[in-house]
Design a protein around this motif. Structure first.
Motif, PDB file in Angstrom:
ATOM      1  N   ARG A1504      48.425  48.968  30.203  1.00 53.62           N
ATOM      2  CA  ARG A1504      47.888  48.916  28.839  1.00 53.62           C
ATOM      3  C   ARG A1504      46.422  48.467  28.816  1.00 53.62           C
ATOM      4  N   THR A1505      45.703  48.853  29.825  1.00 57.81           N
ATOM      5  CA  THR A1505      44.284  48.508  29.856  1.00 57.81           C
ATOM      6  C   THR A1505      43.436  49.746  30.128  1.00 57.81           C
ATOM      7  N   ILE A1506      42.181  49.637  29.713  1.00 59.51           N
ATOM      8  CA  ILE A1506      41.140  50.571  30.134  1.00 59.51           C
ATOM      9  C   ILE A1506      40.214  49.788  31.049  1.00 59.51           C
ATOM     10  N   LYS A1507      39.917  50.366  32.206  1.00 59.22           N
ATOM     11  CA  LYS A1507      39.040  49.698  33.162  1.00 59.22           C
ATOM     12  C   LYS A1507      37.831  50.577  33.424  1.00 59.22           C
ATOM     13  N   VAL A1508      36.725  49.919  33.748  1.00 56.03           N
ATOM     14  CA  VAL A1508      35.497  50.624  34.097  1.00 56.03           C
ATOM     15  C   VAL A1508      35.085  50.176  35.493  1.00 56.03           C
ATOM     16  N   TRP A1509      34.870  51.195  36.377  1.00 55.47           N
ATOM     17  CA  TRP A1509      34.513  50.932  37.771  1.00 55.47           C
ATOM     18  C   TRP A1509      33.129  51.508  38.047  1.00 55.47           C
ATOM     19  N   HIS A1510      32.412  50.844  38.929  1.00 54.40           N
ATOM     20  CA  HIS A1510      31.096  51.332  39.336  1.00 54.40           C
ATOM     21  C   HIS A1510      31.281  52.339  40.461  1.00 54.40           C
ATOM     22  N   VAL A1511      30.732  53.511  40.297  1.00 52.47           N
ATOM     23  CA  VAL A1511      30.943  54.574  41.276  1.00 52.47           C
ATOM     24  C   VAL A1511      30.257  54.242  42.596  1.00 52.47           C
ATOM     25  N   ASP A1512      29.035  53.710  42.548  1.00 54.05           N
ATOM     26  CA  ASP A1512      28.280  53.466  43.778  1.00 54.05           C
ATOM     27  C   ASP A1512      28.917  52.406  44.660  1.00 54.05           C
ATOM     28  N   ASN A1513      29.328  51.291  44.053  1.00 55.63           N
ATOM     29  CA  ASN A1513      29.836  50.196  44.898  1.00 55.63           C
ATOM     30  C   ASN A1513      31.317  49.912  44.709  1.00 55.63           C
ATOM     31  N   GLY A1514      31.956  50.610  43.801  1.00 53.32           N
ATOM     32  CA  GLY A1514      33.397  50.478  43.649  1.00 53.32           C
ATOM     33  C   GLY A1514      33.869  49.227  42.945  1.00 53.32           C
ATOM     34  N   THR A1515      32.946  48.402  42.461  1.00 52.94           N
ATOM     35  CA  THR A1515      33.366  47.151  41.839  1.00 52.94           C
ATOM     36  C   THR A1515      33.886  47.378  40.428  1.00 52.94           C
ATOM     37  N   LEU A1516      34.740  46.480  40.013  1.00 54.67           N
ATOM     38  CA  LEU A1516      35.289  46.495  38.656  1.00 54.67           C
ATOM     39  C   LEU A1516      34.264  45.881  37.717  1.00 54.67           C
ATOM     40  N   LEU A1517      33.918  46.599  36.652  1.00 53.95           N
ATOM     41  CA  LEU A1517      32.902  46.127  35.718  1.00 53.95           C
ATOM     42  C   LEU A1517      33.493  45.539  34.453  1.00 53.95           C
ATOM     43  N   ALA A1518      34.563  46.127  33.939  1.00 50.51           N
ATOM     44  CA  ALA A1518      35.128  45.653  32.674  1.00 50.51           C
ATOM     45  C   ALA A1518      36.584  46.057  32.574  1.00 50.51           C
ATOM     46  N   VAL A1519      37.346  45.215  31.887  1.00 50.71           N
ATOM     47  CA  VAL A1519      38.757  45.498  31.603  1.00 50.71           C
ATOM     48  C   VAL A1519      39.013  45.184  30.134  1.00 50.71           C
ATOM     49  N   GLN A1520      39.713  46.081  29.474  1.00 52.53           N
ATOM     50  CA  GLN A1520      40.033  45.856  28.065  1.00 52.53           C
ATOM     51  C   GLN A1520      41.514  46.136  27.835  1.00 52.53           C
ATOM     52  N   TYR A1521      42.199  45.152  27.267  1.00 50.04           N
ATOM     53  CA  TYR A1521      43.620  45.301  26.958  1.00 50.04           C
ATOM     54  C   TYR A1521      43.751  46.024  25.623  1.00 50.04           C
ATOM     55  N   VAL A1522      44.551  47.111  25.595  1.00 51.71           N
ATOM     56  CA  VAL A1522      44.644  47.938  24.382  1.00 51.71           C
ATOM     57  C   VAL A1522      46.084  48.077  23.883  1.00 51.71           C
ATOM     58  N   TYR A1523      47.023  47.264  24.409  1.00 47.86           N
ATOM     59  CA  TYR A1523      48.389  47.132  23.869  1.00 47.86           C
ATOM     60  C   TYR A1523      49.296  48.324  24.142  1.00 47.86           C
ATOM     61  N   ALA A1524      48.825  49.376  24.756  1.00 49.86           N
ATOM     62  CA  ALA A1524      49.679  50.519  25.064  1.00 49.86           C
ATOM     63  C   ALA A1524      49.067  51.273  26.226  1.00 49.86           C
ATOM     64  N   SER A1525      49.916  52.003  26.934  1.00 47.13           N
ATOM     65  CA  SER A1525      49.419  52.818  28.038  1.00 47.13           C
ATOM     66  C   SER A1525      48.427  53.849  27.507  1.00 47.13           C
ATOM     67  N   VAL A1526      47.370  54.072  28.265  1.00 48.63           N
ATOM     68  CA  VAL A1526      46.339  55.033  27.871  1.00 48.63           C
ATOM     69  C   VAL A1526      46.656  56.355  28.554  1.00 48.63           C
ATOM     70  N   ILE A1527      46.873  57.415  27.761  1.00 47.03           N
ATOM     71  CA  ILE A1527      47.347  58.676  28.325  1.00 47.03           C
ATOM     72  C   ILE A1527      46.264  59.739  28.447  1.00 47.03           C
ATOM     73  N   ARG A1528      45.099  59.492  27.866  1.00 43.76           N
ATOM     74  CA  ARG A1528      44.020  60.482  27.980  1.00 43.76           C
ATOM     75  C   ARG A1528      42.674  59.802  27.739  1.00 43.76           C
ATOM     76  N   ILE A1529      41.700  60.110  28.584  1.00 44.17           N
ATOM     77  CA  ILE A1529      40.331  59.621  28.406  1.00 44.17           C
ATOM     78  C   ILE A1529      39.376  60.798  28.507  1.00 44.17           C
ATOM     79  N   ILE A1530      38.458  60.911  27.543  1.00 47.30           N
ATOM     80  CA  ILE A1530      37.444  61.961  27.516  1.00 47.30           C
ATOM     81  C   ILE A1530      36.082  61.282  27.474  1.00 47.30           C
ATOM     82  N   PRO A1531      35.160  61.584  28.399  1.00 53.90           N
ATOM     83  CA  PRO A1531      33.836  60.954  28.348  1.00 53.90           C
ATOM     84  C   PRO A1531      33.009  61.477  27.180  1.00 53.90           C
TER      85      PRO A1531
END
Length: 1607
Positions: A1504-1531
């Motif tokens: 039930r989270t959305i996470k943001v990762w840095h492509v170059d170094n692979g580190t985790l940048l941010a996590v947000q709890y959204v109360y339900a599984s996320v089934i689709r993400i569009i940039p």
């Protein structure tokens, strides 16, 4: 803490309640006494007040300290006070500063004036008579001395007391204009008299020294000035190493001008006639010598020349001197403050608890100091404690009326129990209501649990437990059991004055208080004779546990009088003692006697009996005290000072009260009736006036802890009631709330001048009140807790609602600060308080918002990331910002502004996407660790018992949604539970093959019956015959009957393939076999009474009716109403009946089958269909309840929705979404629906009668991964749940279906080419339909391959040139190209058949005919279609759930159902980063997308989270709890659009600073960790400083912080 140290052992002894000399309470006050003479240092004192004190105040606030100056000279006209107590008060204040101050305690401003030399007020009898003997030749002096000094034989030893001036000169203090002539005469008389008395005593003292009867020091006290008295006590009497003082010596450079006849008497000592007082100057010179020789290192010396006989700030030289003085004062003060606060003696983790315990022990010690009597009562209670020690027993209740002495009795018991239980007994004492930690039940239990755990070496409660009230109550109860089982050391918990607890959290209903104590654990409580006592009588049935405190008899009162006066060093004359006892006998209350005796301490032996008044009741005694104070200090000052304390929320600190009185124009107008303040630019309450009042209040003005400060409160509730009745009219309350609101707002601080009119002097001023500033934060880490606590309360009660909305409710800075520092519970209390008094829908919405996300905040361990609060508030309230722009709109705007300026990587919401407030969801309750398997509600008792998969059961009060008991005992899944005897008892059955009987008055198990069999996973039910107290457990293919009184098994009936039920009352048992054979059994004997056949087989469910009938549902769709006489009627539905529900009056039956509910009305042994159409859900119906009273049918489904239907016409009234799991159980209590699921650990409460005007747009009604959406989020596409051959086009802006598209077969996957505006629809037939979004009728059809496999998934290339269609083992590649009106699809250009039989689960297509696909087995392959070559990539351990490709086609993120995700370099076919993410809920990734610039990758997960990762170094940048599984993400260009399983569309902007702050931890609020293995190491940033709390958590396995291993 190191237990080997003596200090720690002492702290442990304090926590065990075993010390007799209690350590002083913690202080955070810098309290400094300013010593100077009255006239010569006025300019310096005013300058310090104006320039230095504000800066030091701000400095102290930044350190979490309070700065307080005691300047007894400021604002006072002269040195003479009629009662001659000024010197005593000054010395008392110096001692107070030395006791309390954590900084410097003393400042001396020494000039060229020795100062006022007072006559000693009290002289011991022998000494006075010896001095008279030295004056034997001076009859006039002897006469004068005996005229003014009266012998008081009530003192022990006897003394001579200098009488107040007004005793003999009654007009001396009469400041009325009409008495001016007489007053002037009395003033002149006293000046002569004082000089004569002083001279006589000094002459006699000098002679006594000559004669050897006095030492030089004894003589000197008759010559000593007030200033020297102060310096002696503030400096000389203190060890040099402990001196914290700032000293100034000012020498006048033109001192020779002052010799002889002095023209400037304010700067030097002069005699009558204006000549220099050489004796005083010699004494001053001697004093200066002492100071310079002992304290040269602390002395600041200045030389100043008078200008026109004064020191003036307008003079440049004087201005530089005053500036230097201020700078030195500030510098020295700061240095010494910092030096002292470094001296920490206690581990900060335990410091607050130690202070709380010390506070109560100190109060108790004072109560016990002169305790007398109550021998029989104490003996009876102690005997009962001793009897109870070895067995389970109820608490002991001490009760009686107010003022009867309950508190003193409880304090004495805390000492006496050691004698009966042993010296090693641990006592935990709380005098409730005397501190914030003991005023509210949540804080109370938290401190008690920590104390018990520390003392008995038990596991400390986790942050989630202490944050959650229900969890804390469970922990408290379990801790008492653990103590009992620990090591045999008794624990005595004493809680005095239950009625003083705040009613929040249902404290007065006492569900938190154990009704049974285990062996070695004792609970003693006291209360008034009020509803709390009634509740205790209702739940504790043992009458011998109740002890009443009666009136104190005459002989005990007489004993108390003697002991009390002896302790005070006083005596009484026989008539005085008789008068006291006569008044006491009419009431008999110890509080009344204490008030009388405190007044009697002031009686002298010469006080005429006619002047003595003895009250006959406690109320009268309090009233007399107030009248005496008014007479001595003025009614206005007394009334406003005490009233301000009473109407404050948590008491006031002393400096706050002085500031508030300085803002009170009525008080200042009364003080300055006849003379101006010393400085027209500054007006305040003269400190001396408050000091005198506080001294005369004595211990009736008590100190308590609040918000880390010592605040003032009144001694007893009767004081509060009397003050309210005497002073606080409605208008006066409002006025004082206005003043307090102004103060805590800081309205008149920082130089803001407040006008005042002094009508008696006919003058208007606009002076500075010099009150403390009130910022929200004193420094980055020091919040203004007092402002946070008090300001909302006073704004509300002053009726300043708009300011309340602006500064509190609609101020994100305020809400974040209070949540962060006081906890979310405190914010909810404030908002609830506002809702009770203000009818404002937007305030209720904000309150409900905090209620909704409180469980989320409670779940956070450690310090909350502020971002969470901003996201929560915006994402829930955004729905209402247009409707309520002035409050909610402003809050949302503040959230956006803050998030956009956030220095850390952050996701900024652009729309609302969390469950909004104001809807049907009332609250969510937790308490279980596994799914809920049994729910039983009883409307009669307003109780609900709930059982779970792990065997735990919880009993809730449905009126207040409050946990009453947590029942532990079952070791397996609870199958069913039953409440009976009006909710006083319950019985439960579980898969551990036990039946357990529970006493719900105590929350304890009565007994357990081992059955030897259970339900084996089949149907299980309990039925109760309350008249005979027999319980029937129908489980599997048998039924057992037990007599609950005797535990005897009455009978067992067992028949294979049979379902059983019991008709309520004394009616028979009915069984129904798989072959349709009905058997009726006698419920008292278990013998067969009747049998007959229904000619149907395979019954699915069975439900009894009170009228002696049974309803059965069958697999073939039959619904049969069966009578025990063999008659039955049949109705049919289209498929197998899965559930049956019955209305409370048994006239309506609901039968669930598939996605439908059939509703039948029972009429005269017949069933009639109520509606033409059956009620329908999108997926299987799993639960239903019917209420004739509420006129509704409520049903729950596998699709996680709850639907509310009209009972009369079957129309859908409402749908509740947000359960987050299939709704397997429903219960209805009045207009509240309770929903539960076997797959979740929580229950949700829904309100049928919620305000429909706050209904927001509906979320997307789809719970499937086969959903796609436009990147704008405006339109969402998904298969219709009831007909998968239709595609629903959902308008998310309006929350309605915009259109539907028909297909030829069931839809199994959907995808959108965003730029090309094409919708791809895969069917189970293998056909692919392509719909242009702008013209859906122009459908293109791509035929299936020869195998006609269903379409598994789609892949659209980043530039939308190619479409890959994946079947189970075949991939077809199509070309997407521009057409005339819309884009076209052509092909297939390539066909690829997997070499092995594998099912493709995810695919991505790239340019140059490359595809990446993953399979159900976790295999991942990069295939080059033109070259017909495959490159296997590292496989996963589970199903591949997503493959996302960067827009430049350089990288791919592979996610699966396990914890590993991998980021590949597609050009090199090398693994850049392998990320192993582990969390509390993590079950793999569902979707992912690269940002449009390919710098970041967004992932949506099962946790039930959305996470943001840095492509170059692979580190985790941010996590947000959204109360339900996320089934689709569009940039999107700014961030992304996403869709959750609950149907909420998320639109967010993502921003990341160029360099992430080193202290930033994206997992700060998550129980998670991740391991990063990289092909190339990421840049190394400085690590944040370690958090010792987190280290403990990691070691205990509770929480792991972020971990990165770089290769």
């Amino acid at each position: 803490m190191d237990d080997t140290s003596a200090g720690d052992r002492r702290f442990d002894d304090i926590l065990k309640g075993r010390v007799t000399d209690v350590m002083p309470e913690k202080s955070n006050i810098v309290r400094v006494f300013i010593s100077s003479t009255f006239t010569d240092m006025c300019t310096e004192r005013d300058t310090l007040l104006d320039k230095a004190y504000p800066e030091l105040q701000a400095f102290c606030h930044s350190l979490g300290l309070v700065f307080e100056v005691v300047d007894m000279r400021w604002g006072v006209r002269d040195a003479i006070i009629v009662d001659h107590k000024t010197t005593e008060l000054c010395l008392r204040e110096i001692k107070s500063c030395q006791k309390l101050s954590v900084g410097p305690t003393f400042t001396a401003l020494i000039g060229n004036r020795y100062g006022y030399r007072p006559i000693p007020r009290v002289i011991e009898e022998k000494e006075f008579e010896m001095l008279l003997g030295k004056l034997h030749s001076d009859a006039d002096s002897i006469k004068n001395l005996t005229k003014w000094f009266w012998k008081d034989e009530n003192s022990d030893p006897s003394v001579y007391v200098l009488q107040p001036i007004t005793t003999l000169l009654p007009h001396y203090n009469d400041i009325r204009p009409e008495s001016k002539e007489q007053r002037d005469k009395d003033v002149a008389t006293w000046r002569r008299t004082e000089a004569e008395l002083s001279q006589a005593l000094r002459t006699a003292a000098a002679q006594a020294e000559i004669d050897g009867d006095f030492t030089a020091e004894q003589k000197h006290k008759f010559f000593k000035s007030v200033t020297e008295w102060e310096i002696e006590n503030g400096l000389m009497a203190v060890k040099n190493s402990e001196v914290y003082a700032v000293l100034f010596l000012r020498e006048l450079s033109n001192q020779s001008d002052l010799e002889g006849h002095c023209p400037f008497p304010q700067f030097v000592d002069v005699k009558e006639g204006g000549y220099l007082d050489t004796e005083a100057q010699e004494l001053l010179s001697s004093l200066k010598t002492k100071i310079t020789s002992c304290f040269a290192d602390k002395l600041n010396v200045h030389s100043v020349q008078l200008n026109k006989g004064s020191i003036s700030p307008q003079n440049k030289i004087h201005a530089r001197y005053l500036e230097l003085l201020c700078n030195q004062f500030i510098s020295d003060m700061k240095q010494q403050i910092l030096q002292r606060i470094k001296q920490k003696t206690v581990d900060e983790q335990w410091e607050n608890l130690i202070q709380e315990v010390v506070h109560h022990m100190s109060l108790s010690a004072n109560k016990c100091a002169v305790f007398c009597g109550r021998v029989q009562l104490l003996g009876n209670i102690c005997s009962r404690v001793k009897e109870n020690n070895a067995s389970i027993h109820p608490p002991i209740i001490v009760h009686g009326p107010s003022g009867i002495g309950k508190t003193a009795t409880m304090c004495k018991l805390s000492q006496e129990v050691h004698a009966v239980l042993g010296e090693d007994t641990v006592t935990v004492l709380r005098l409730l209501g005397t501190s914030p930690g003991s005023s509210e039940v949540h804080s109370l239990l938290k401190s008690i649990c920590f104390q018990i755990c520390r003392v008995f070496e038990l596991q400390l409660p986790a942050p989630y437990t202490t944050n959650n009230y229900e969890e804390l109550v469970r922990f408290f109860h379990n801790s008492l059991v653990a103590v009992s089982q620990k090591n045999g050391i008794p624990l005595v918990l004493i809680l005095d004055s239950l009625d003083q607890l705040s009613p929040s959290n249902g404290a007065h209903r006492l569900h938190w208080l154990p009704k049974e104590c285990p062996p070695k654990v004792h609970i003693l409580v006291s209360t008034l004779e009020n509803p709390i006592l009634t509740t205790l009588h209702d739940t504790i049935l043992d009458s011998t546990s109740f002890f009443q405190v009666d009136q104190m008899p005459h002989n005990q009162g007489k004993e108390v009088v003697g002991a009390y006066m002896a302790a005070a060093g006083r005596r009484l004359t026989a008539p005085q003692k008789d008068l006291i006892l006569e008044g006491f006998d009419k009431c008999g209350q110890p509080l009344q006697l204490k008030l009388i005796l405190d007044a009697a301490r002031q009686w002298a032996s010469y006080t005429p009996m006619s002047e003595l008044k003895v009250p006959t009741s406690t109320q009268e005694a309090v009233l007399q005290l107030l009248e005496r104070l008014e007479e001595q200090h003025g009614r206005l000052l007394v009334a406003h000072a005490l009233s301000s304390i009473v109407i404050s929320r948590n008491g006031l600190t002393e400096i706050e009260l002085r500031d508030i009185l300085s803002l009170d124009d009525d008080v200042l107008g009364d003080i300055y009736q006849y003379w101006l303040p010393p400085n027209k630019e500054i007006i305040r309450l003269p400190p001396l006036l408050w000091t005198r009042l506080r001294h005369d209040m004595g211990e009736y003005l008590v100190e308590r802890q609040a918000d880390g400060m010592k605040v003032l409160g009144l001694y007893h509730r009767q004081f509060t009631e009397t003050v309210e009745k005497r002073y606080l009219s409605k208008e006066q309350k409002t006025l004082l709330h206005h003043i307090l609101a102004d103060f805590f707002q800081g309205k008149w601080s920082r130089g803001e001048k407040k006008a005042i009119s002094l009508p008696s002097l006919k003058i208007n001023l606009k002076p500075d009140r010099k009150v403390a500033a009130q910022p929200l934060w004193f420094s980055e880490n020091v919040p203004n807790l007092r402002k946070l606590r008090e300001m909302p309360y006073h704004l509300l009660n002053a009726g300043r609602i708009e300011e309340l909305k602006r500064d509190v409710i609609g101020n994100m800075d305020w809400l974040v600060c209070k949540t962060d520092t006081c906890g979310i519970r405190s914010v909810i209390e404030d908002l609830s308080m506002c809702c009770e008094q203000v009818n404002c829908p937007e305030v209720r919405l904000i309150r409900d918002t905090f209620l909704i996300f409180k469980p989320t905040i409670d779940f956070i361990e450690g310090k909350m990331d502020t971002t969470v609060l901003y996201v929560e508030i915006f994402s829930r309230l955004h729905y209402f910002e247009k409707k309520y722009p002035s409050l909610i709109g402003r809050l949302c705007l503040q959230c956006c502004d803050w998030l956009q300026k956030c220095p850390n990587p952050s996701m900024t919401p652009l729309c609302g996407f969390f469950q909004p407030p104001g809807g049907p969801l009332k609250t969510t309750v937790t308490g279980f660790k596994k799914g809920i398997t049994a729910v039983e509600a009883c409307c009669e008792s307003s109780l609900m018992i709930v059982g779970s998969e792990d065997g735990q059961m919880i009993v809730w009060n449905l009126e207040d949604v409050e946990v009453i008991h947590t029942l532990t005992g079952h070791k397996g899944q609870v199958e069913c539970a039953k409440l009976f005897h009006k909710g006083s008892q319950a019985v439960s059955a579980a898969r551990d093959n036990t039946l357990r009987l529970w006493n719900l008055l105590t929350g304890k198990q009565v007994y357990a019956i081992e059955v030897g069999h259970g339900s084996d996973g089949g149907h299980s039910s309990l039925h109760m015959n309350e008249q005979s107290n027999v319980v029937y457990w129908c489980a599997g293919f048998q039924v057992n009957a037990w007599n609950l009184d005797t535990k005897a098994l009455l009978f067992n009936i067992s028949t294979d393939g049979t379902k059983f039920t019991v008709i309520p009352g004394s009616q028979p048992i009915v069984s129904l076999s798989d072959t349709g054979l009905v058997t009726v059994w006698d419920s008292s004997t278990g013998q067969t009474a009747n049998t007959f056949s229904l000619n149907r087989s395979c019954p699915a469910c069975l439900l009894p009716l009170k009228q002696g009938q049974v309803i059965a549902g069958f697999v073939d769709g039959s619904i049969i109403l069966i009578s025990t006489n063999g008659r039955y009627v049949v109705e049919n539905v289209e498929s197998a009946v899965s559930l049956l529900a019955l209305s409370e009056d048994e006239t309506i039956i609901c039968a669930g089958y598939g996605n439908f509910i059939a509703t039948l009305q029972v009429k005269s042994n017949a069933m009639v269909q109520m509606y033409a159409d059956h009620l329908e859900h999108d997926e299987e119906v799993q639960s239903a309840v019917v209420s004739v009273a509420q006129e509704v049918i409520v049903s729950g489904s596998k699709d996680e929705t709850i639907r509310v239907w009209s009972l009369y016409n079957g129309l859908l009234l409402d749908s509740f979404r947000g359960m987050g799991a299939p709704v397997s159980t429903l219960a209805l209590f009045r207009d509240v629906v309770v929903s539960a699921s076997r797959s979740t650990y929580y229950l949700k409460f829904w309100h049928l009668g919620y305000d429909k005007s706050h209904r927001t747009k509906l979320p997307v009604p789809q719970r499937s991964s086969m959903t796609t959406l436009l990147h704008s989020g405006d339109l969402v596409y998904f298969p219709q749940a009831s007909d998968k051959k239709k595609i629903v086009i959902w308008d998310d802006e309006e929350g309605v279906t915009k259109d539907t598209i028909d297909t030829s077969a069931e839809v199994c996957c959907l995808e959108i080419a965003q730029a090309k505006r094409l919708l791809f629809c895969g069917l189970v037939s293998g056909t692919v339909l392509v719909f242009p979004l702008d013209s859906p009728s122009d459908t293109m059809c791509l035929p299936p391959p020869a195998s006609r496999q269903k379409v598994c998934c789609f892949g659209v290339s980043p530039k939308e040139e190619w479409l890959a269609v994946a079947y189970e083992d075949t991939i077809l590649l199509y070309d997407i190209y521009p057409g005339m009106e819309h884009c076209m699809v052509e092909g297939p250009d390539h066909t690829f058949v997997l070499p092995q039989k594998e099912i493709i689960t995810s695919i991505a297509v790239l340019s140059n005919y490359r595809i990446v696909y993953g399979t159900e087995a976790g295999e991942v392959t990069l295939h080059l279609l033109k070259e017909s070559t495959s490159v296997p990539l590292k496989s996963h351990g589970s199903n591949i759930t997503c493959i996302a490709v960067s827009h430049a086609e350089t990288h791919a993120l592979i996610g699966s159902q396990d914890s590993v995700q991998r980021l590949w370099d597609l050009n090199l076919s090398l693994l850049d980063h392998e990320i192993d993410y582990k969390s509390f809920f993590f079950q793999g990734i569902l979707c992912a997308a690269f940002s449009q610039d390919d710098q970041f990758v967004f992932t949506g997960s099962h946790d039930r989270t959305i996470k943001v990762w840095h492509v170059d170094n692979g580190t985790l940048l941010a996590v947000q709890y959204v109360y339900a599984s996320v089934i689709r993400i569009i940039p999107t260009s700014e961030g992304f659009t996403a869709l959750t399983y609950l149907g909420y569309v998320i639109k967010e902007k993502f921003s990341c600073p160029r360099r992430v702050p080193p202290q930033y931890n994206p997992l700060q609020n998550f129980r998670a960790s991740y391991t990063l293995n990289s092909r190339k190491p990421p840049p190394v940033y400085p690590s944040p400083s370690p958090d010792p709390q987190k280290k403990v958590a990691q070691r205990d396995g509770v929480r792991a912080s972020q971990m990165c291993y770089l290769l």
